[in-house]
Design a protein around this motif. Structure first.
Motif, PDB file in Angstrom:
ATOM      1  N   SER A   1       1.534  27.410 -31.877  1.00 33.06           N
ATOM      2  CA  SER A   1       0.112  27.114 -32.063  1.00 33.06           C
ATOM      3  C   SER A   1      -0.487  27.975 -33.175  1.00 33.06           C
ATOM      4  O   SER A   1      -1.258  27.481 -34.005  1.00 33.06           O
ATOM      5  CB  SER A   1      -0.648  27.342 -30.752  1.00 33.06           C
TER       6      SER A   1
ATOM      7  N   HIS B   1      -3.704  22.031 -30.547  1.00 34.02           N
ATOM      8  CA  HIS B   1      -3.028  20.733 -30.639  1.00 34.02           C
ATOM      9  C   HIS B   1      -2.077  20.440 -29.491  1.00 34.02           C
ATOM     10  O   HIS B   1      -1.891  19.284 -29.109  1.00 34.02           O
ATOM     11  CB  HIS B   1      -2.279  20.636 -31.974  1.00 34.02           C
TER      12      HIS B   1
ATOM     13  N   HIS C   1      -6.490  15.492 -25.273  1.00 36.84           N
ATOM     14  CA  HIS C   1      -7.743  14.902 -25.753  1.00 36.84           C
ATOM     15  C   HIS C   1      -8.699  14.666 -24.591  1.00 36.84           C
ATOM     16  O   HIS C   1      -9.894  14.994 -24.679  1.00 36.84           O
ATOM     17  CB  HIS C   1      -7.451  13.587 -26.482  1.00 36.84           C
TER      18      HIS C   1
ATOM     19  N   VAL D   1      -5.985  16.596 -32.366  1.00 41.29           N
ATOM     20  CA  VAL D   1      -5.240  16.834 -31.125  1.00 41.29           C
ATOM     21  C   VAL D   1      -4.633  15.537 -30.612  1.00 41.29           C
ATOM     22  O   VAL D   1      -3.467  15.488 -30.203  1.00 41.29           O
ATOM     23  CB  VAL D   1      -6.164  17.461 -30.060  1.00 41.29           C
TER      24      VAL D   1
END
Length: 401
Positions: free
Chosen positions: A161, A192, A226, A243
């Motif tokens: 990340s 993400h 999401h 994302v």
């Protein structure tokens, strides 16, 4: 009750819930500062040019010297990250990169734990981190390369990340994106993969091939992330798109929605390019990492098909044919680690020789391959080939960037 007041009217004992200033321009981990304990903090806010703050009158304390324990701000709320050092100070750059890396690991572990527990994501905890990454790409890119080199020595789950935040900002800067875009890209990189926290861990870390059912579970992680993050109102829509779409592909072969070409947000494409690069150059449970050179070659072969051609070209140009901290072998047989790119000379970076052809250690010395090979015609110092990590992993040379 939230009340907006002038900084001139701010007094010790008041609870600052927010102030209006870009995270790139202030040193705090959060705009929620909590109880003001002394005049020093007020003076610092004024020095930053903050004219107004929002206070929570329900959390203000009458006892200015002893704020009540339940509302006392945590250590993270007052934690500061120092400004990025200049490029000309390699030792300080290395120390700063390590500190920034450690800060990011702590924040990312907290993020993953929050998602697993079903708690809201505190995006303000990442704002100073992203600001420093943007600062680094603007003033001292060596910091980013040092951070990226540390991934071999820590947990991939968390370093991935951070790497995507760093690489996303780097690629965005190369595409001449604005400051706000770079900040959002950094946040998108951090967030993400939070959907993987909502997928059974035994599937995520499985060393062998996935069954169709297991692969479908993994493919659900962008949509899960999401859906989870969309319940918050402080995450920009472009970040949510990245994302959701970071596994979509130009030719429609991606997931979760099979989008193609113009339907994919530019942020999503940026995160997808750097996601593949970082995954290929990292050790995974099911395969060893490949060299940065080989990963860039694979991306080059997919340009215009699964990834935007101009974007991949820009990424390769920025990283260089032989990216920083990758290992190469010279024509004289010696092994060296790339320490710096030579502008306009992608085949001739600066390197640090560290061992001979028999892998015997040498006194480390820096070489300007362009000057040696170009100006002085010393062909023995040309790069013969990139070296795969399985053959000879890069040394830790944090002080030489």
């Amino acid at each position: 009750m939230i009340k907006r007041i002038s900084t001139e009217d701010l007094k010790p004992g008041m609870f600052v819930s927010s102030f209006d200033l870009s995270w790139f321009k202030h040193p705090f981990v959060s705009t929620r500062l909590g109880v003001v304990r002394d005049q020093g903090l007020i003076n610092e806010l004024k020095k930053l040019g903050i004219s107004h703050v929002e206070i929570d009158t329900d959390l203000c304390t009458a006892d200015e010297a002893r704020p009540s324990p339940e509302i006392r701000p945590g250590k993270a709320a007052r934690e500061r990250l120092q400004p990025c050092p200049s490029e000309g100070d390699p030792e300080r750059s290395a120390r700063f990169a390590r500190k920034l890396f450690d800060h990011a690991m702590t924040a990312t572990r907290s993020l993953m734990d929050s998602v697993r527990a079903g708690k809201p994501v505190r995006t303000e905890e990442f704002q100073p981190l992203v600001a420093r990454l943007v600062d680094a790409v603007n003033h001292n890119e060596n910091v980013l390369h040092i951070i990226l080199s540390l991934k071999s020595f820590d947990d991939y789950t968390y370093t991935h990340s951070l790497n995507l935040a760093a690489l996303g900002v780097l690629l965005g800067k190369s595409m001449n994106l604005e400051q706000a875009d770079l900040e959002r890209l950094g946040l998108a990189g951090i967030l993400h993969d939070v959907g993987k926290c909502l997928v059974p861990r035994e599937v995520i870390v499985k060393p062998g091939p996935l069954t169709e059912e297991e692969f479908n579970l993994v493919k659900a992680h962008p949509a899960l992330a999401h859906g989870y993050l969309s319940r918050q109102n402080d995450i920009p829509g472009e970040v949510l798109r990245a994302v959701l779409e970071h596994h979509e592909r130009l030719d429609g072969s991606g997931y979760p929605r099979g989008l193609a070409d113009g339907a994919i947000h530019p942020y999503s494409s940026i995160i997808s390019v750097v996601d593949v690069y970082d995954a290929l150059t990292s050790d995974r449970v099911y395969r060893p990492r490949m060299s940065p050179h080989a990963a860039l070659r694979l991306l080059f072969n997919q340009r215009g098909q699964t990834f935007p051609e101009a974007m991949v070209d820009t990424f390769i140009k920025r990283l260089g044919v032989y990216p920083s901290f990758s290992v190469v072998q010279l024509r004289n047989g010696c092994y060296a680690v790339v320490t710096r790119q030579t502008p306009g000379r992608p085949l001739f970076p600066e390197v640090m020789v560290f061992c001979d052809r028999e892998h015997r250690p040498l006194v480390k010395r820096r070489l300007d391959t362009w000057r040696l090979c170009g100006e002085l015609a010393r062909k023995e110092y040309e790069i013969e080939r990139p070296v795969e990590p399985g053959e000879l992993p890069p040394p830790m040379l944090m002080g030489i960037a």
